[in-house]
Write a protein that holds these residues in place. Structure first.
Motif, short mmCIF file in Angstrom:
data_model
loop_
_atom_site.label_atom_id
_atom_site.label_comp_id
_atom_site.label_asym_id
_atom_site.label_seq_id
_atom_site.Cartn_x
_atom_site.Cartn_y
_atom_site.Cartn_z
N THR A 88 0.83 -1.21 0.00
CA THR A 88 0.00 0.00 0.00
C THR A 88 0.86 1.26 0.00
O THR A 88 0.59 2.22 -0.74
N ARG A 89 1.90 1.26 0.81
CA ARG A 89 2.79 2.44 0.87
C ARG A 89 3.55 2.61 -0.44
O ARG A 89 3.77 3.74 -0.89
N PHE A 90 3.94 1.52 -1.07
CA PHE A 90 4.59 1.60 -2.37
C PHE A 90 3.62 2.09 -3.44
O PHE A 90 3.93 3.02 -4.21
N LYS A 91 2.42 1.54 -3.45
CA LYS A 91 1.47 1.76 -4.54
C LYS A 91 0.77 3.10 -4.43
O LYS A 91 0.58 3.80 -5.44
N HIS A 92 0.37 3.48 -3.22
CA HIS A 92 -0.47 4.68 -3.06
C HIS A 92 0.25 5.86 -2.42
O HIS A 92 -0.29 6.97 -2.42
N GLN A 93 1.44 5.62 -1.85
CA GLN A 93 2.16 6.72 -1.21
C GLN A 93 3.55 6.92 -1.82
O GLN A 93 4.35 7.69 -1.28
N SER A 94 3.83 6.23 -2.92
CA SER A 94 5.08 6.41 -3.67
C SER A 94 6.33 6.12 -2.84
O SER A 94 7.37 6.75 -3.05
N ALA A 131 -5.10 5.49 -18.78
CA ALA A 131 -4.43 6.79 -18.79
C ALA A 131 -4.88 7.71 -17.65
O ALA A 131 -4.04 8.34 -17.00
N PRO A 132 -6.20 7.83 -17.36
CA PRO A 132 -6.59 8.73 -16.27
C PRO A 132 -6.02 8.29 -14.92
O PRO A 132 -5.58 9.12 -14.12
N GLY A 138 0.59 8.80 -11.07
CA GLY A 138 1.91 9.26 -11.46
C GLY A 138 2.85 8.16 -11.90
O GLY A 138 3.91 8.45 -12.47
N PHE A 139 2.52 6.92 -11.65
CA PHE A 139 3.35 5.80 -12.07
C PHE A 139 2.51 4.52 -12.03
O PHE A 139 1.47 4.47 -11.38
N ASN A 140 2.99 3.51 -12.75
CA ASN A 140 2.36 2.20 -12.75
C ASN A 140 3.24 1.26 -11.94
O ASN A 140 4.36 0.93 -12.35
N MET A 144 6.92 -0.75 -12.80
CA MET A 144 8.15 -0.64 -12.02
C MET A 144 8.64 -2.02 -11.58
O MET A 144 9.83 -2.33 -11.69
N LEU A 145 7.74 -2.85 -11.09
CA LEU A 145 8.12 -4.21 -10.69
C LEU A 145 8.67 -4.99 -11.88
O LEU A 145 9.69 -5.68 -11.77
#
Length: 242
Positions: A88-94, A131-132, A138-140, A144-145
């Motif tokens: 969650t921290r990786f995905k939603h909090q960068s 796209a939206p 800001g990233f997928n 990244m994985l």
């Protein structure tokens, strides 16, 4: 002479990885042995979809009744604390260092699988974002994985082969039937992509009901792919199960 130079090396040059979970000195990765051992490792699971089970090496009832279009899911962990919080921290909090750590551990998991006979895919395909949603986040995280896995495992990354062409509501919180309806006509192959006869692996962060992975695998198989596997960080248990 080498040992003398080592002793005389300035402290700021002697980098010791620090565990990202407890801040203790880590090993060769940014996690200490104690925290790594306490992660919710998957253990017994379905041999196809990786659903957590008491037994090991057998397919679950759902996969027996309705075999999915993908061949195998590889995931190191159950979606439980603290892995759920890290994702969650990786995905939603960068918090990208947490994602990188999980990706490195997934790399180790796959390397072990390849050494035990797991077939290596010809390419890695990250699950695409619309796209939206990509603009909003800001990233997928799947891209990244997949990029980290591809670099470490020396497997080509094909980040532009799959397209999300319709953006429905987020899958999280929907039941299985709603997830399937949400994904109808959601994905497409990029023009000119030829997957005939290829073994491909989809990459995502979490496998919940498997509907997204199944939709993409079905698309690839119908286009002629020989085999589709799924690589992810974690697999959720059935609702109501610990």
């Amino acid at each position: 002479m080498h040992s003398l130079l080592t002793r005389l090396r300035p402290a700021w040059l002697c980098h010791v990885p620090t565990c990202l979970l407890c801040r203790a000195p880590g090993g060769d990765l940014s996690i200490c042995a104690s925290c790594e051992a306490e992660l919710p490792w998957l253990g017994g699971h379905c041999s196809i979809c990786a659903l957590p089970l008491v037994t090991h090496g057998l397919p679950c009832g759902d996969c027996l009744k309705r075999p999915p279009p993908f061949q195998r899911v590889e995931a190191p962990w159950r979606y439980a604390f603290p892995v759920d919080s890290l994702i969650t921290r990786f995905k939603h909090q960068s918090h990208w260092p947490l994602g990188r750590l999980l990706g490195e551990l997934l790399t180790r998991h796959l390397e072990h699988g390849f050494s035990e006979g797991l077939p290596r895919p010809a390419a890695l395909l990250p699950v695409p974002l619309a796209a939206p949603r990509l603009r909003q986040r800001g990233f997928n995280q799947a891209l990244m994985l997949a990029r980290w896995l591809g670099d470490e495992l020396d497997i080509p990354l094909r980040s532009d082969w799959l397209k999300r062409i319709e953006d429905g509501p987020p899958q999280q919180g929907l039941d299985a039937a709603a997830r399937r309806r949400n994904l109808r006509r959601a994905f497409a192959l990029a023009p000119g992509v030829d997957v005939r006869g290829q073994h491909l692996a989809l990459v995502d962060d979490v496998l919940t009901t498997g509907t997204t992975a199944a939709a993409l695998a079905r698309l690839l198989v119908r286009a002629g792919a020989e085999r589709v596997d799924v690589y992810c960080l974690a697999r959720t248990p059935r609702p109501g199960e610990p």
